[in-house]
Structures are given as structure tokens and as C-alpha cells.
Design a protein around this motif. Structure first.
Motif, PDB file in Angstrom:
ATOM      1  N   PHE A  52       0.859  -1.101  -0.117  1.00 23.27           N
ATOM      2  CA  PHE A  52       0.133  -0.002   0.000  1.00 23.27           C
ATOM      3  C   PHE A  52       0.959   1.264  -0.042  1.00 23.27           C
ATOM      4  CE2 PHE A  52      -1.748   3.554   2.389  1.00 23.27           C
ATOM      5  CZ  PHE A  52      -3.044   3.767   1.917  1.00 23.27           C
ATOM      6  N   TRP A  53       1.818   1.068   0.833  1.00 26.62           N
ATOM      7  CA  TRP A  53       2.777   2.456   0.997  1.00 26.62           C
ATOM      8  C   TRP A  53       3.404   2.529  -0.285  1.00 26.62           C
ATOM      9  CZ3 TRP A  53       0.777   6.038   3.859  1.00 26.62           C
ATOM     10  CH2 TRP A  53       0.248   5.584   5.169  1.00 26.62           C
ATOM     11  N   VAL A  54       4.113   1.511  -0.780  1.00 26.91           N
ATOM     12  CA  VAL A  54       4.699   1.774  -1.884  1.00 26.91           C
ATOM     13  C   VAL A  54       3.995   2.352  -3.281  1.00 26.91           C
ATOM     14  CG1 VAL A  54       6.014   0.496  -3.635  1.00 26.91           C
ATOM     15  CG2 VAL A  54       6.546   0.001  -1.204  1.00 26.91           C
ATOM     16  N   ALA A  55       2.882   1.777  -3.294  1.00 18.76           N
ATOM     17  CA  ALA A  55       1.960   2.036  -4.322  1.00 18.76           C
ATOM     18  C   ALA A  55       1.463   3.559  -4.222  1.00 18.76           C
ATOM     19  CB  ALA A  55       0.734   1.145  -4.437  1.00 18.76           C
ATOM     20  N   TYR A  56       1.068   4.038  -2.918  1.00 24.57           N
ATOM     21  CA  TYR A  56       0.575   5.340  -2.478  1.00 24.57           C
ATOM     22  C   TYR A  56       1.921   6.225  -2.996  1.00 24.57           C
ATOM     23  CZ  TYR A  56      -0.481   9.502   0.109  1.00 24.57           C
ATOM     24  OH  TYR A  56      -0.754  10.778   0.383  1.00 24.57           O
ATOM     25  N   SER A  57       2.880   5.943  -2.542  1.00 21.38           N
ATOM     26  CA  SER A  57       4.162   6.602  -2.804  1.00 21.38           C
ATOM     27  C   SER A  57       4.567   7.125  -4.555  1.00 21.38           C
ATOM     28  CB  SER A  57       5.473   6.209  -2.104  1.00 21.38           C
ATOM     29  OG  SER A  57       5.296   6.210  -0.722  1.00 21.38           O
ATOM     30  N   LEU A  58       4.584   5.906  -4.915  1.00 25.20           N
ATOM     31  CA  LEU A  58       4.578   6.005  -6.533  1.00 25.20           C
ATOM     32  C   LEU A  58       3.497   6.667  -7.155  1.00 25.20           C
ATOM     33  CD1 LEU A  58       5.778   2.385  -7.464  1.00 25.20           C
ATOM     34  CD2 LEU A  58       7.279   4.330  -7.003  1.00 25.20           C
ATOM     35  N   ILE A  59       2.186   6.547  -6.967  1.00 25.43           N
ATOM     36  CA  ILE A  59       1.078   7.328  -7.465  1.00 25.43           C
ATOM     37  C   ILE A  59       1.215   8.574  -7.316  1.00 25.43           C
ATOM     38  CG2 ILE A  59      -1.308   7.857  -7.450  1.00 25.43           C
ATOM     39  CD1 ILE A  59      -1.836   4.818  -6.838  1.00 25.43           C
ATOM     40  N   THR A  60       1.910   9.288  -5.799  1.00 24.98           N
ATOM     41  CA  THR A  60       2.032  10.588  -5.759  1.00 24.98           C
ATOM     42  C   THR A  60       3.101  11.170  -6.306  1.00 24.98           C
ATOM     43  OG1 THR A  60       1.218  10.219  -3.305  1.00 24.98           O
ATOM     44  CG2 THR A  60       2.518  11.932  -3.827  1.00 24.98           C
ATOM     45  N   VAL A  61       4.247  10.307  -6.669  1.00 24.48           N
ATOM     46  CA  VAL A  61       5.426  10.828  -7.440  1.00 24.48           C
ATOM     47  C   VAL A  61       5.032  10.948  -8.876  1.00 24.48           C
ATOM     48  CG1 VAL A  61       7.666  10.046  -8.652  1.00 24.48           C
ATOM     49  CG2 VAL A  61       7.167   9.395  -6.058  1.00 24.48           C
ATOM     50  N   MET A  62       4.065  10.043  -9.257  1.00 24.18           N
ATOM     51  CA  MET A  62       3.436  10.203 -10.803  1.00 24.18           C
ATOM     52  C   MET A  62       2.598  11.615 -10.860  1.00 24.18           C
ATOM     53  SD  MET A  62       2.598   6.189 -11.911  1.00 24.18           S
ATOM     54  CE  MET A  62       2.401   6.690 -13.692  1.00 24.18           C
ATOM     55  N   PHE A  63       1.670  11.890  -9.641  1.00 23.89           N
ATOM     56  CA  PHE A  63       1.001  13.010  -9.776  1.00 23.89           C
ATOM     57  C   PHE A  63       1.874  14.315  -9.871  1.00 23.89           C
ATOM     58  CE2 PHE A  63      -2.765  10.879  -7.993  1.00 23.89           C
ATOM     59  CZ  PHE A  63      -3.535  11.833  -8.672  1.00 23.89           C
ATOM     60  N   ILE A  64       3.285  14.118  -9.078  1.00 28.03           N
ATOM     61  CA  ILE A  64       4.139  15.343  -9.183  1.00 28.03           C
ATOM     62  C   ILE A  64       4.838  15.321 -10.501  1.00 28.03           C
ATOM     63  CG2 ILE A  64       6.322  16.229  -8.350  1.00 28.03           C
ATOM     64  CD1 ILE A  64       5.316  14.654  -5.602  1.00 28.03           C
ATOM     65  N   GLY A  65       5.157  14.125 -11.152  1.00 28.58           N
ATOM     66  CA  GLY A  65       5.773  14.287 -12.625  1.00 28.58           C
ATOM     67  C   GLY A  65       4.735  14.684 -13.412  1.00 28.58           C
ATOM     68  N   GLN A  66       3.417  14.209 -13.356  1.00 25.86           N
ATOM     69  CA  GLN A  66       2.355  14.851 -14.352  1.00 25.86           C
ATOM     70  C   GLN A  66       2.423  16.461 -14.128  1.00 25.86           C
ATOM     71  OE1 GLN A  66      -0.945  16.346 -14.250  1.00 25.86           O
ATOM     72  NE2 GLN A  66      -0.907  16.048 -16.468  1.00 25.86           N
ATOM     73  N   LEU A  67       2.354  16.976 -13.108  1.00 24.29           N
ATOM     74  CA  LEU A  67       2.318  18.412 -12.936  1.00 24.29           C
ATOM     75  C   LEU A  67       3.550  19.063 -13.679  1.00 24.29           C
ATOM     76  CD1 LEU A  67       0.763  20.782 -11.595  1.00 24.29           C
ATOM     77  CD2 LEU A  67       2.363  20.553  -9.694  1.00 24.29           C
ATOM     78  N   ALA A  68       4.694  18.356 -13.479  1.00 24.12           N
ATOM     79  CA  ALA A  68       6.007  18.958 -14.079  1.00 24.12           C
ATOM     80  C   ALA A  68       5.939  18.887 -15.645  1.00 24.12           C
ATOM     81  CB  ALA A  68       7.227  18.174 -13.659  1.00 24.12           C
ATOM     82  N   CYS A  69       5.218  17.921 -16.035  1.00 22.62           N
ATOM     83  CA  CYS A  69       4.933  17.924 -17.528  1.00 22.62           C
ATOM     84  C   CYS A  69       4.086  18.849 -18.075  1.00 22.62           C
ATOM     85  CB  CYS A  69       4.550  16.141 -17.828  1.00 22.62           C
ATOM     86  SG  CYS A  69       5.697  14.907 -17.813  1.00 22.62           S
ATOM     87  N   SER A  70       2.901  18.893 -17.569  1.00 20.02           N
ATOM     88  CA  SER A  70       2.045  19.987 -17.546  1.00 20.02           C
ATOM     89  C   SER A  70       2.593  21.607 -17.840  1.00 20.02           C
ATOM     90  CB  SER A  70       0.813  19.804 -16.629  1.00 20.02           C
ATOM     91  OG  SER A  70       0.383  18.657 -16.599  1.00 20.02           O
ATOM     92  N   TYR A  71       3.508  21.615 -16.655  1.00 20.69           N
ATOM     93  CA  TYR A  71       4.123  22.912 -16.762  1.00 20.69           C
ATOM     94  C   TYR A  71       5.279  22.995 -17.978  1.00 20.69           C
ATOM     95  CZ  TYR A  71       7.511  26.712 -15.684  1.00 20.69           C
ATOM     96  OH  TYR A  71       8.245  27.796 -15.373  1.00 20.69           O
ATOM     97  N   TYR A  72       5.559  21.986 -18.469  1.00 16.80           N
ATOM     98  CA  TYR A  72       6.620  21.862 -19.551  1.00 16.80           C
ATOM     99  C   TYR A  72       6.054  22.176 -20.657  1.00 16.80           C
ATOM    100  CZ  TYR A  72       9.291  19.703 -23.348  1.00 16.80           C
ATOM    101  OH  TYR A  72       9.931  19.453 -24.417  1.00 16.80           O
ATOM    102  N   VAL A  73       4.441  21.727 -20.852  1.00 10.15           N
ATOM    103  CA  VAL A  73       3.646  21.757 -21.844  1.00 10.15           C
ATOM    104  C   VAL A  73       3.243  23.307 -22.019  1.00 10.15           C
ATOM    105  CG1 VAL A  73       1.517  21.156 -22.693  1.00 10.15           C
ATOM    106  CG2 VAL A  73       3.076  19.513 -22.075  1.00 10.15           C
ATOM    107  N   LEU A  74       2.689  23.835 -20.911  1.00  8.90           N
ATOM    108  CA  LEU A  74       1.942  25.081 -21.110  1.00  8.90           C
ATOM    109  C   LEU A  74       2.821  26.362 -20.598  1.00  8.90           C
ATOM    110  CD1 LEU A  74      -0.999  24.096 -18.703  1.00  8.90           C
ATOM    111  CD2 LEU A  74      -1.127  24.241 -21.101  1.00  8.90           C
ATOM    112  N   LYS A  75       3.995  26.062 -20.296  1.00  7.92           N
ATOM    113  CA  LYS A  75       5.190  27.284 -20.158  1.00  7.92           C
ATOM    114  C   LYS A  75       5.339  28.142 -21.204  1.00  7.92           C
ATOM    115  CE  LYS A  75       9.570  25.037 -20.868  1.00  7.92           C
ATOM    116  NZ  LYS A  75      10.807  24.699 -20.300  1.00  7.92           N
ATOM    117  N   SER A  76       5.109  27.530 -22.671  1.00  7.91           N
ATOM    118  CA  SER A  76       5.418  28.098 -23.672  1.00  7.91           C
ATOM    119  C   SER A  76       4.060  28.991 -24.231  1.00  7.91           C
ATOM    120  CB  SER A  76       6.029  27.476 -24.940  1.00  7.91           C
ATOM    121  OG  SER A  76       6.068  28.352 -26.171  1.00  7.91           O
ATOM    122  N   ASP A  77       4.107  29.997 -24.773  1.00 11.51           N
ATOM    123  CA  ASP A  77       3.114  30.910 -25.322  1.00 11.51           C
ATOM    124  C   ASP A  77       3.048  30.783 -26.943  1.00 11.51           C
ATOM    125  OD1 ASP A  77       2.033  32.114 -23.014  1.00 11.51           O
ATOM    126  OD2 ASP A  77       3.467  33.846 -23.239  1.00 11.51           O
ATOM    127  N   ALA A  78       4.146  30.157 -27.318  1.00 10.37           N
ATOM    128  CA  ALA A  78       3.955  29.558 -28.916  1.00 10.37           C
ATOM    129  C   ALA A  78       2.932  28.571 -29.205  1.00 10.37           C
ATOM    130  CB  ALA A  78       5.392  29.266 -29.370  1.00 10.37           C
TER     131      ALA A  78
END
Length: 236
Positions: free
Chosen positions: A42-68
Motif C-alpha cells: 500500500f505505502w509503496v503504491a501510494y508513494s509511486l502514485i504520488t510521485v506520478m502526480f508530481i511528475g504529471q504536474l511537471a510535464c504540464s508545466y513543460y507543456v504550458l510554459k510556452s506561449d507559442a
């Protein structure tokens, strides 16, 4: 600026979904198949999902940071990839916790594999996107000469629209430039310099009202453009 505002809105939605995930995780019954759900898996799965949430936010910033718009179009595919990976991880982790026959170590390996595969897919996609953007940037630079020359020729043509003598000349030069090969190359720098000089002389003659000189210079511009187009074909 617009995409920065969009990212702030996206981040609010992301935080709400993360909060909902935590609510569902810790509010659901602790007992699963006669045992507590708060085991190592449970704790490993919970931690990995949380890490993926953070990674997803980082990817979203990478996508949306450009105005082009073009760069946004290239990068937008990363968002559904990361969201899909989170959903897959959540489903697999739920199944691993709900099925008592699956050992903790096996569930942990499965969840870890999903995380690594998702990271590799995102990295591969990011590298491909950067490569495409680099090519796109090179193409933009290589077509800039003809684009700028076309704009100058069009302005000159519009300024002489009411001049019965000059109008046919400026239109002829404009069409020659407009329909020429848009791609450039370092090997064309010499002839492009000649085109620039010839066009400037042509524009000066037109503005001075010297029809004879303008006609002569127009032939020079067109001849150089023809030479450039011929060389462009050789370079392809």
C-alpha cells in the motif's frame, strides 16, 4: 502570459484531483480480504502514485510554459500520456491490494515497472518533441529571407498600385519573389546578397520615379531569383 494563467488554473484542478485521491485512499475501509490495507505494498503504491502526480504536474508545466501555439501543439500529447499512466497505476495498485493471492513484493515490482515505463515514454516523447522543435526552428530561419523579401516586395507593389508605369514592374517582381523556393541554405548566401542589393536598387529607382532604371533593376532581381531557384533544386 495566457498559458501561465492556464497553468495556474490547471494546477488548481490538479490539486483538487490529488486531494480527492488522498480522500478516497484513506477514507475507504482499512480491512481488505481480512487484512489491513496499510501494508508495505500500500505505502509503496501510494508513494509511486504520488510521485506520478508530481511528475504529471511537471510535464504540464513543460507543456504550458510556452506561449507559442506550435510548441504547445507539439507538447500537448504529454498530458494525456501522464494522466493515463496515473490511472493505470491506480487501477493496478487497487487490484494488487484487493487480490490477496498477489504477494507484496510482486505488487511492488509491478507498480515500479509501470512508473519506470511511464518515465521512459515521457522522456522519449520529450526528446522527440525537442528534435521536432529544433527542426522547426531551423526551417523558420531558413525561410526567413524569402518571407522578408516577399513582404518588402508586397509593400512596394501596394505603394505603386496607382502608378500605371511602375505597377506592372513591382507586381512582376513581387510574383517572382512570392513564388520562388522558400528554403534557404548557406550555399545560397552569395546569390541572396545579390538579390538584396538588386532589390534595394530597384526599390530606390521606383521611389525616385526612374522608370528606365527600375525596369533594368527589375530584370536583375528576377534573374538573380531565377539563379537562386536553380541552385535550390541542385541542393535538394
Amino acid at each position: 502570459m495566457k498559458n501561465k494563467k492556464n497553468f495556474i488554473i490547471y494546477k488548481i484542478g490538479w490539486a483538487l484531483v490529488l486531494g480527492l485521491f488522498n480522500l478516497i485512499t484513506f477514507v475507504t475501509p482499512n480491512e481488505i480480504n481480512g487484512g489491513t490495507k496499510f501494508n508495505p505494498l500500500f505505502w509503496v503504491a501510494y508513494s509511486l502514485i504520488t510521485v506520478m502526480f508530481i511528475g504529471q504536474l511537471a510535464c504540464s508545466y513543460y507543456v504550458l510554459k510556452s506561449d507559442a501555439p506550435r510548441r504547445l501543439f507539439y507538447r500537448i500529447s504529454l498530458i494525456p500520456i501522464t494522466i493515463g499512466a496515473i490511472a493505470l497505476m491506480f487501477i493496478v495498485a487497487t487490484l494488487c491490494l484487493a487480490v490477496i493471492q498477489i504477494p507484496d513484493w510482486l505488487g511492488i515490482i509491478i507498480c515500479a515497472v509501470i512508473l519506470v515505463v511511464n518515465a521512459l515514454v515521457v522522456l522519449k516523447s520529450a526528446v522527440a518533441i525537442e528534435a521536432i522543435e529544433a527542426v522547426d526552428k531551423k526551417v523558420k530561419v531558413k525561410t526567413m529571407f524569402i518571407k522578408m523579401l516577399t513582404a518588402d516586395a508586397e509593400i512596394l507593389m501596394k505603394n505603386t498600385a496607382s502608378n500605371e508605369e511602375m505597377a506592372p514592374l513591382t507586381k512582376k517582381v513581387y510574383e517572382a519573389v512570392r513564388y520562388s523556393d522558400p528554403m534557404s541554405d548557406d550555399a545560397l548566401s552569395v546569390v541572396e546578397d545579390k538579390i538584396t542589393v538588386a532589390f534595394n536598387e530597384f526599390a530606390t529607382a521606383v521611389n525616385d520615379g526612374n522608370f528606365a532604371l527600375a525596369e533594368e533593376n527589375a530584370k536583375g532581381v528576377i534573374n538573380y531569383i531565377t539563379e537562386r531557384n536553380t541552385k535550390c533544386k541542385i541542393l535538394k
